[in-house]
Design a protein around this motif. Structure first.
Motif, PDB file in Angstrom:
ATOM      1  N   LEU A   1       0.829  -1.206   0.000  1.00 27.11           N
ATOM      2  CA  LEU A   1       0.000   0.000   0.000  1.00 27.11           C
ATOM      3  C   LEU A   1       0.869   1.265   0.000  1.00 27.11           C
ATOM      4  O   LEU A   1       0.535   2.259  -0.669  1.00 27.11           O
ATOM      5  CB  LEU A   1      -0.918  -0.003   1.225  1.00 27.11           C
TER       6      LEU A   1
ATOM      7  N   ARG B   1      -7.361   4.768  -4.365  1.00 25.64           N
ATOM      8  CA  ARG B   1      -7.769   3.732  -3.411  1.00 25.64           C
ATOM      9  C   ARG B   1      -8.406   2.523  -4.120  1.00 25.64           C
ATOM     10  O   ARG B   1      -8.135   1.372  -3.760  1.00 25.64           O
ATOM     11  CB  ARG B   1      -8.741   4.319  -2.399  1.00 25.64           C
TER      12      ARG B   1
ATOM     13  N   ALA C   1      -5.711   0.523  -5.750  1.00 24.19           N
ATOM     14  CA  ALA C   1      -4.933  -0.234  -4.764  1.00 24.19           C
ATOM     15  C   ALA C   1      -5.704  -1.447  -4.260  1.00 24.19           C
ATOM     16  O   ALA C   1      -5.131  -2.538  -4.086  1.00 24.19           O
ATOM     17  CB  ALA C   1      -4.561   0.688  -3.590  1.00 24.19           C
TER      18      ALA C   1
ATOM     19  N   PHE D   1      -9.407  -3.126   3.435  1.00 23.74           N
ATOM     20  CA  PHE D   1      -8.501  -2.046   3.028  1.00 23.74           C
ATOM     21  C   PHE D   1      -8.438  -0.964   4.104  1.00 23.74           C
ATOM     22  O   PHE D   1      -7.354  -0.483   4.486  1.00 23.74           O
ATOM     23  CB  PHE D   1      -8.988  -1.465   1.694  1.00 23.74           C
TER      24      PHE D   1
ATOM     25  N   TYR E   1      -3.511   7.305   3.416  1.00 20.68           N
ATOM     26  CA  TYR E   1      -3.694   7.130   1.965  1.00 20.68           C
ATOM     27  C   TYR E   1      -4.669   8.194   1.478  1.00 20.68           C
ATOM     28  O   TYR E   1      -5.802   8.265   1.949  1.00 20.68           O
ATOM     29  CB  TYR E   1      -4.247   5.732   1.650  1.00 20.68           C
TER      30      TYR E   1
END
Length: 214
Positions: A161, A171, A174, A185, A196
């Motif tokens: 990540l 996001r 990912a 997540f 993030y």
């Protein structure tokens, strides 16, 4: 043109002087050395005999085949036998295929049977209904996206990540790369304190207020 000959005796007698005169003229002509040529009358020639072939007796189609075409009947019989053999072979292959799927259903789920046989789930369900058997149920946690992650997996995902953040993946991108759910997540971000960034909205369109018409 045919001469008319009367049967009336009086009319016949009236012609006697003329016949007598004609006879005298013929005698006088012959005395002078003349000749009388008697011409041949029309002769009758019969028509040629027409050849008529003897009548033939018609034989029904089925009797003709049975009497004179025995190889043809053998061909039909052989073709019927081959058709029956093909039908029996297809039925045997179908039974063997069904028995093979039945044995797989004793130890496999639908997903495992699909991977093993290459058949679709609908085809396997139809065979199960036809054969009267059921496949094993899927075990809890068989979905890799819902499986519980180990400590080593969580640490590895956290490092990935961080690298995704550095290259600028969103996001959603990912999550797609890791193959995890939205809930997992967020847990990873919270557990490893990863900030993030979220996707930002683009610039708003310019707004021009309407001016009243003069």
């Amino acid at each position: 043109m045919n001469a008319y000959i009367s049967s009336d005796i009086n009319m016949v007698k009236e012609l006697d002087p003329k016949r007598h005169e004609l006879a005298l003229l013929q005698a006088d002509w012959l005395e002078k050395g003349g000749t009388i040529e008697v011409l041949a009358g029309p002769s009758f020639k019969p028509a040629p005999v027409r050849y008529e072939p003897p009548p033939t007796k018609k034989t029904p189609r089925h009797e003709k085949i049975a009497a004179t075409d025995t190889p043809y009947m053998d061909k039909i019989t052989r073709r019927d036998m081959e058709r029956e053999e093909r039908v029996a072979q297809r039925a045997n292959d179908k039974a063997n295929h069904l028995e093979r799927i039945r044995k797989l259903s004793e130890t496999m789920t639908y997903a495992q049977a699909i991977e093993q046989t290459g058949l679709t789930k609908r085809q396997l369900q139809r065979l199960a209904v036809e054969g009267g058997f059921c496949f094993k149920g899927a075990e809890h946690g068989s979905n890799p996206r819902k499986a519980r992650l180990t400590e080593a997996q969580c640490a590895a995902y956290a490092e990935r990540l961080k690298s995704f953040k550095e290259v600028g993946l969103t996001r959603n991108q990912a999550m797609g790369q890791l193959g995890v759910t939205f809930k997992t997540f967020n847990k990873l971000l919270e557990r490893f304190a990863i900030d993030y960034p979220k996707s930002t909205r683009g610039p708003q369109p310019a707004f021009f207020p309407k001016t009243p018409k003069q």
